[in-house]
Design an enzyme around this catalytic site. Structure first.
Site, PDB file in Angstrom:
ATOM      1  N   ALA A 196       0.845  -1.197   0.000  1.00  0.00           N
ATOM      2  CA  ALA A 196       0.000   0.000   0.000  1.00  0.00           C
ATOM      3  C   ALA A 196       0.879   1.244   0.000  1.00  0.00           C
ATOM      4  CB  ALA A 196      -0.923  -0.009   1.217  1.00  0.00           C
ATOM      5  N   SER A 229       2.432  -2.292   4.285  1.00  0.00           N
ATOM      6  CA  SER A 229       2.564  -0.854   4.056  1.00  0.00           C
ATOM      7  C   SER A 229       3.895  -0.552   3.394  1.00  0.00           C
ATOM      8  CB  SER A 229       2.492  -0.092   5.381  1.00  0.00           C
ATOM      9  OG  SER A 229       3.686  -0.280   6.130  1.00  0.00           O
ATOM     10  N   ASP A 230       3.936   0.520   2.604  1.00  0.00           N
ATOM     11  CA  ASP A 230       5.239   1.064   2.257  1.00  0.00           C
ATOM     12  C   ASP A 230       5.889   1.505   3.566  1.00  0.00           C
ATOM     13  OD1 ASP A 230       7.434   1.979   0.884  1.00  0.00           O
ATOM     14  OD2 ASP A 230       6.280   3.160  -0.553  1.00  0.00           O
ATOM     15  N   TRP A 231       7.207   1.608   3.572  1.00  0.00           N
ATOM     16  CA  TRP A 231       7.931   1.842   4.811  1.00  0.00           C
ATOM     17  C   TRP A 231       7.610   3.235   5.367  1.00  0.00           C
ATOM     18  CZ3 TRP A 231       8.103  -2.664   3.251  1.00  0.00           C
ATOM     19  CH2 TRP A 231       8.912  -3.658   3.790  1.00  0.00           C
ATOM     20  N   ALA A 233       4.374   4.265   5.831  1.00  0.00           N
ATOM     21  CA  ALA A 233       3.158   4.772   5.201  1.00  0.00           C
ATOM     22  C   ALA A 233       1.940   4.770   6.122  1.00  0.00           C
ATOM     23  CB  ALA A 233       2.831   3.949   3.949  1.00  0.00           C
TER      24      ALA A 233
END
Length: 758
Positions: A196, A229-231, A233
């Site tokens: 995401a 999640s993106d890091w 996010a």
């Protein structure tokens, strides 16, 4: 497996569940030792394995050496899913060697604007290419047991303010352009995870968007993997769990605390947390067997180093795009005296900047490789410095001197790494001014100039390419790009790359120019589905080079387009075949592109849209029949009212050619699909009533009835000019006019009657 996972969940405490759905450090999932739940490793990709030592996990540099393949900007230009899948297999092997269980990639976001700082990491401005090649990379990596992470979901087409900006678009635009590639990759390749994005979509953070993560991704597309999640996010962790985000990365102290508090406070259903835990456990247990034994040295084996460097060279030679070749100055003769100009020739720009940077196992530079082919007599002048320091005038003077003494000059130009990177966007699409000045002086001294470009996204060529007889768009070609470039220059390899993004005449022609980058937390997508070539072609804008363009050292002829149709409705299939012949004297590879032009009476549609492509190798004189099968979705658009994919009846053109503006064969088919019409409601306009089969019938009956009771009021429905003028008025508003007397109860009755009549 399901029983094992459910048994584990039943033994976990609430605190352990909350801990499991966040990372352990930067790159690991969390282990629960008392239950034997192991940890696995996730690592950056997507064009190499960026596995960092345990003591360097928080930085970008210092990773273990791995093969640096061309990033997606180059890989996409091959238009070859089989080749991309081979790269995926190599990445899977190296992931196993470096003890990585999930490789974070591919990235398939749409290149809406050439200013996006991360365009080098994405495949195309077209979702078919992005989704198809993304799926191929996933298949290759996962064939080695390693998981992938399809990213960045969704509409992450801007780096400026990327943690907060909202991509604001209508559902049709989202479905047809910005979600379509993800849908294809999910359905064709089943990635182990999906990432995401940082940004918001229509005001909702992607990590908290239930419609995006659950309604569309899981319930419509059938995704059954893990959403990560993106890091960094995640905004509100409990809201993200409720929306369908399974794993927050990296480690977060706030996340588990928020989850526990929300469950105990009753604002988060523990069943939603259990669903996230279940997906984490499935991912871990499916991949834990790949973990390396403790203490094993992490390194790519020598045999893979050699084989994968050869593959990197092959891919690079297929990725470069020959834009221009006046007078067939290319390929070069080894007998000619050659001057090489440009610092990129000896210090290559071979990958993008940011989290995807790979420490290569080896690195070819073009100057060395050119000298190996043409001899040590090849002269060189740097012409400029990568950081802009030094005496520019003196560097140009030296370059002019070597150019004057040579028969041919190969000038290496491009963008320094600081010009384009993850985390920020470009300010323009121009080459550095010192490089343009260099080219002008060199071209004045010697007209036989070949330009080789190194850049991660489109650059403007219209203001300088007149000074070059040939232009080779090298993009970023990975660690084997130096040799690949030399092979193309001397005809050892025949260029077959094709553009997956349009090169505009100027930035101002781009569809997002007036709004990009978004400001005040919002990026409007008012261009809708008209992105890339869809925009340039619909507006008949001149471009420097169109989508799909690329030259070869041979020529290709198209003939005999044949079309047939089988099935109906959702099972509709159109079969197309065309014969392609190599009419030149050397072997080559043509990229055959099929476009569909489907006019609509309901919505505005692009002039044509890519719906199929094939990379076809051909020997001199060889012919081959190339076939495509198109289905319902290839002719459909997302209907804004019905909220579904919709096909209109009528004649549709099938176009086959070498670019969106180089159509060689065309034909048409007549579509006959039994599609429901959009239902009427209180707010439907007069024009919509008149187009609706049941509505027109009911409205005409109503007019006759009104004429008998109130001839004066009914006159407005008998005056064609007046009807046209009132076409955009909802019938409910007209019903309020004096003498009409159509109240909501009566209107609801005729709406129901009209809809039932269809």
């Amino acid at each position: 497996m399901a029983n094992d996972v459910d048994a584990l969940i039943s033994q976990l405490t609430l605190e352990e569940k909350a801990a499991l759905v966040t990372g352990d450090g930067f790159w690991h999932t969390r282990a629960i030792e008392r239950l034997g739940i192991p940890s696995i490793v996730l690592s950056d990709g997507p064009h190499g394995v960026r596995r960092q030592p345990a003591n360097q996990e928080n930085g970008i540099g210092g990773s273990y050496p791995a093969t640096c393949f061309p990033p997606a900007v180059g890989l996409g230009s091959t238009w070859d899913a089989e080749l991309v899948e081979r790269v995926g297999e190599a990445l899977g092997d190296e992931s196993n060697a470096l003890d990585v269980q999930v490789l974070l990639g591919p990235g398939i976001n749409i290149k809406r604007s050439p200013l996006c700082g991360r365009n080098f990491e994405y495949f195309s401005e077209d979702p078919l290419i992005a989704g198809s090649l993304g799926a191929a990379l996933i298949r290759g990596i996962q064939s080695k047991g390693v998981g992938t992470s399809l990213k960045h979901y969704a509409a992450n087409s801007q780096e400026t303010d990327r943690f907060r900006v909202s991509a604001d678009m209508d559902e049709r635009t989202a479905r047809e352009i910005y979600l379509a590639g993800f849908e294809r990759a999910v359905k064709e390749a089943s990635p182990a995870t999906l990432m995401a994005a940082y940004n918001r979509l229509n005001g909702v953070y992607a990590t908290e968007d239930h419609w995006l993560l659950t309604d569309v991704l899981r319930e419509e597309w059938g995704f059954d993997g893990l959403v990560v999640s993106d890091w960094g996010a995640v905004n509100d962790r409990d809201a993200a769990v409720a929306a369908g985000l399974d794993l927050e990365m990296p480690e977060s102290e706030a996340g588990p605390t928020a989850i526990v508090a929300a469950v105990r406070g009753g604002s988060l259903d523990e069943a939603a947390l259990d669903a996230a835990v279940r997906n984490v456990l499935r991912l871990v247990l499916d991949h834990a067997h790949l973990k390396a034994d403790a203490g094993r040295a992490l390194a790519v084996p020598d045999d893979l180093v050699e084989a994968h460097h050869d593959l990197a060279r092959e891919v690079a030679s297929r990725a470069a795009v020959l834009l221009k070749n006046d007078g067939e100055i290319l390929p070069l003769s080894t007998e000619a005296s050659i001057a090489v100009v440009g610092e990129f020739a000896r210090n290559p720009r071979y990958q993008g900047a940011g989290s995807s940077q790979i420490v290569p196992t080896r690195l070819d530079d073009a100057l060395t490789q050119i000298r190996q082919i043409a001899g040590s007599g090849v002269t060189f002048a740097p012409g400029f410095t990568l950081d802009g320091s030094g005496d520019a005038a003196a560097l140009r003077s030296e370059a002019v001197a070597v150019a004057t003494a040579a028969q041919v000059v190969v000038v290496f130009l491009g963008l320094p790494s600081v010009a384009e990177s993850e985390g920020y966007d470009r300010e323009n699409i121009d080459l550095p001014v010192d490089q343009i000045a260099l080219l002008a002086e060199v071209a004045q001294a010697n007209p036989n100039v070949v330009v080789v470009l190194s850049n991660g996204s489109a650059v403007r060529v219209s203001d300088w390419q007149a000074g070059a007889r040939a232009v080779l768009e090298g993009w970023l070609l990975g660690q084997g790009g130096g040799r690949a470039t030399a092979d193309i220059l001397f005809g050892i390899a025949n260029p077959s790359g094709r553009l997956t993004e349009t090169i505009p005449e100027k930035l101002e022609d781009n569809s997002a120019f007036l709004v990009y980058p978004g400001r005040d937390g919002h990026l409007p997508y008012g261009d809708g589905v008209f992105v890339g070539y869809r925009w340039y072609d619909a507006r008949e804008l001149p471009v420097s080079y169109p989508f799909g363009h690329g030259l070869s050292y041979t020529t290709f002829q198209y003939s005999g387009l044949s079309l047939s149709m089988t099935g109906e409705d959702a099972d509709l299939a159109v079969h197309a075949s065309v014969t392609v012949t190599n009419t030149g004297t050397v072997a080559g590879r043509e990229i055959v592109q099929l476009y569909v032009s489907a006019p609509s009476a309901e919505v505005r549609r692009p002039l044509n849209e890519l719906r199929g492509f094939r990379a076809v190798p051909l020997e001199p004189g060889e012919s081959r029949e190339v076939s495509f099968t198109l289905g319902f979705r290839d002719f459909a658009y997302f209907h804004p009212t019905l909220k579904r994919w919709y096909v209109e009846n009528g004649s549709v053109d099938i176009l086959v050619g070498a670019s969106s503006r180089d159509i060689r064969e065309r034909g048409s088919v007549e579509l006959r699909v039994n599609e429901p019409v959009a239902p009427l409601d209180r707010q439907s306009t007069v024009a919509e009533w008149m187009k609706h089969p049941g509505g027109q019938q009911v409205l005409q009956g109503l007019i006759k009835q009104a004429a008998a009771q109130n001839p004066e009021a009914a006159m407005m429905f008998q005056d064609q000019e007046l009807i046209t003028m009132m076409g955009s008025m909802p019938l409910r508003r007209i019903g309020r006019f004096p003498g009409i007397g159509l109240d909501d109860q009566a209107l609801d009755a005729i709406v129901a009657q009209a809809n039932a009549a269809v």
